[in-house]
Scaffold this motif. Structure first.
Motif, PDB file in Angstrom:
ATOM      1  N   GLY A 115       0.817  -1.206   0.000  1.00 44.19           N
ATOM      2  CA  GLY A 115       0.000   0.000   0.000  1.00 44.19           C
ATOM      3  C   GLY A 115       0.852   1.256   0.000  1.00 44.19           C
ATOM      4  N   VAL A 116       1.943   1.236   0.783  1.00 39.87           N
ATOM      5  CA  VAL A 116       2.859   2.381   0.808  1.00 39.87           C
ATOM      6  C   VAL A 116       3.475   2.586  -0.560  1.00 39.87           C
ATOM      7  N   ARG A 117       3.955   1.515  -1.160  1.00 41.65           N
ATOM      8  CA  ARG A 117       4.592   1.615  -2.477  1.00 41.65           C
ATOM      9  C   ARG A 117       3.622   2.151  -3.523  1.00 41.65           C
ATOM     10  N   ALA A 118       2.374   1.691  -3.454  1.00 41.11           N
ATOM     11  CA  ALA A 118       1.383   2.133  -4.436  1.00 41.11           C
ATOM     12  C   ALA A 118       1.160   3.638  -4.353  1.00 41.11           C
ATOM     13  N   TYR A 119       1.045   4.158  -3.128  1.00 39.99           N
ATOM     14  CA  TYR A 119       0.804   5.596  -3.012  1.00 39.99           C
ATOM     15  C   TYR A 119       2.060   6.396  -3.321  1.00 39.99           C
ATOM     16  N   PHE A 120       3.227   5.904  -2.929  1.00 41.23           N
ATOM     17  CA  PHE A 120       4.475   6.579  -3.279  1.00 41.23           C
ATOM     18  C   PHE A 120       4.627   6.668  -4.799  1.00 41.23           C
ATOM     19  N   GLU A 121       4.299   5.572  -5.493  1.00 40.40           N
ATOM     20  CA  GLU A 121       4.407   5.570  -6.952  1.00 40.40           C
ATOM     21  C   GLU A 121       3.444   6.583  -7.560  1.00 40.40           C
ATOM     22  N   ARG A 122       2.268   6.699  -6.996  1.00 42.64           N
ATOM     23  CA  ARG A 122       1.299   7.693  -7.468  1.00 42.64           C
ATOM     24  C   ARG A 122       1.879   9.104  -7.345  1.00 42.64           C
ATOM     25  N   ILE A 123       2.483   9.397  -6.200  1.00 41.29           N
ATOM     26  CA  ILE A 123       3.076  10.721  -5.983  1.00 41.29           C
ATOM     27  C   ILE A 123       4.258  10.938  -6.918  1.00 41.29           C
ATOM     28  N   ASN A 124       5.080   9.918  -7.095  1.00 41.27           N
ATOM     29  CA  ASN A 124       6.246  10.042  -7.977  1.00 41.27           C
ATOM     30  C   ASN A 124       5.837  10.279  -9.430  1.00 41.27           C
ATOM     31  N   ARG A 125       4.755   9.628  -9.875  1.00 38.52           N
ATOM     32  CA  ARG A 125       4.275   9.844 -11.240  1.00 38.52           C
ATOM     33  C   ARG A 125       3.861  11.293 -11.457  1.00 38.52           C
TER      34      ARG A 125
END
Length: 438
Positions: free
Chosen positions: A84-94
């Motif tokens: 879940g953390v990785r998914a939201y971090f990836e969203r922010i990074n995109r």
């Protein structure tokens, strides 16, 4: 905690006193956290800190976040929260990161062992040089690692422990913040629900060997007696036990009107199946660590049918939220990192939700004088104002020592094996004032 009556759509039950702090009323959709700046004026002292605690990240420098999780062992399912953390971090990074800073998650396995958590913390504050630690689980690990993060002045953010005081003390331990309501809040909510459903009921606790269970056993008997319940002798699970069959048989033999599970969630499926085999027909209550339907309850259907538990966030396995915009966004973000199969797991949504919280803190810190520093990040956490639509009550706030509790309300929900989801039975809230649980 003051009590007052309140009407609920599904049941008219007693509710704990509503939160005294002013939770943000700003709204957001999906996973957005652009709901305003920090809510208070408490400033974290940097006395005794190394110089880099107040050093602003260089332009374009990566924000490295460490997390020590049970990625192996009996609680490995809980460690799935890193997805879940990785998914939201990836969203922010995109979307370009935070002021041009990309997020990087460094996850290490501690197998829910405090000694391994210490080794991880030493690595995080040493060679890894993380900007913050996120989501440390369990009182022993948090207590053992807290001095390490304090000495390095590295934020130990949104730790997960049922202790009433650990991580809720910005004046005494300013570098550790706890994300969940303490055990006394759940104990009172469950006791009140049992009393409302069956006045004068008798109840037996199943007490595990962990600190979580000790926190509940320290608060539930008093809450139950205050609610007019009869508390029978508890059953205890010895350390290292792999089964609770013997304890459940003794609980049922006592013929209680209600039973309450006070253990880590790995005992939950066995507890439910043992009760079902015994033919027990009374009230079954479990603590919130077991409230992920797809993770701990549905796999043993219909054994958990009718159980009740406290809930603070939306359960991703609950069909009630199938068309919820925030849940749809969560599912899309999990799909983007190839982790859709983990999406129904409650701990994965928890990780996502904690990442939403951390990102808001980082944004608030970046807007402060001095910019994005570890000290500003910790100050932002103790002055949080946020709207997280995946929470049952999305608007959360902290206000330093005046109100260090972030989540101050929840629901008692009942599980249905037919729908594999939940029904709200009552709502509760508490005043998040410092030292009220001492």
């Amino acid at each position: 905690m003051k009590i007052r009556p309140a009407a609920v759509a599904t049941a008219g039950l007693l509710v704990l006193g509503l939160a005294a702090c002013g939770n943000s009323k700003s709204q957001s959709t999906g996973g957005s956290t652009d709901s305003g700046s920090a809510s208070g004026t408490f400033t974290v002292s940097t006395n005794g800190c190394p110089a880099d605690a107040t050093k602003e990240l260089a332009a374009g420098e990566t924000i490295k976040i460490g997390t020590s999780q049970p990625l192996s062992g009996p609680l490995a399912s809980a460690g799935l929260g890193i997805n879940g953390v990785r998914a939201y971090f990836e969203r922010i990074n995109r979307a370009g990161g935070i002021n041009g800073h990309k997020l990087e998650l460094v996850a290490k396995d501690d197998a829910f062992d405090a000694a391994r958590a210490v080794s991880n913390a030493q690595a995080f504050t040493g060679p890894e040089k993380v900007f913050a630690n996120l989501m440390q689980v369990g009182t022993p690990a948090i207590r053992a690692t807290q001095p390490i993060y304090e000495a390095a002045c590295v934020p130990q953010l949104w730790a997960i422990a049922t202790s009433a005081t650990l991580g809720h003390d910005p004046a005494g331990h300013r570098w550790t913040a706890n994300v969940i309501p303490p055990a006394p809040v759940e104990s009172k909510a469950i006791a009140d629900y049992i009393a409302q459903t069956k006045p004068g009921a008798s109840v037996v606790e199943l007490v595990g060997p962990e600190d979580l269970a000790k926190d509940f056993h320290a608060s539930f008997p008093k809450a139950a007696k205050d609610a007019g319940l009869k508390v029978l002798d508890p059953q205890t699970v010895p350390a290292g036990a792999t089964s609770v069959e013997t304890q459940v048989a003794a609980m049922v033999a006592a013929k209680p009107d209600a039973v309450f599970l006070e253990t880590q969630p790995n005992y939950c499926p066995g507890f439910l199946t043992a009760l079902a085999r015994s033919g027990y027909k009374g009230i079954i209550a479990v603590n919130s660590s077991c409230n992920g339907a797809g993770q701990w309850i549905s796999p043993v259907d219909p054994a958990g049918d009718g159980l009740v538990t406290p809930m603070f966030r939306k359960d991703p396995a609950d069909p009630r939220y199938k068309d919820d915009p925030a849940m749809q966004e969560y599912l899309k973000d999990l799909e983007a990192i190839g982790a859709s199969k983990n999406a129904p797991v409650g701990n994965v949504l928890d990780g996502y939700n904690h990442a939403v919280l951390l990102v808001q803190n980082l944004k608030d810190a970046a807007a402060m004088k001095g910019g994005l520093t570890r000290a500003n990040l910790m100050t932002a956490a103790w002055n949080t104002k946020i709207s997280r639509p995946l929470e049952l009550e999305p608007n959360n706030a902290t206000a330093g020592p005046d109100d260090p509790y972030l989540v101050e309300s929840g629901e008692i929900v009942q599980y249905s094996a037919a729908t594999k989801g939940w029904t709200t039975k009552s709502k509760f809230a508490f005043e998040g004032k410092t030292n009220q649980f001492k």
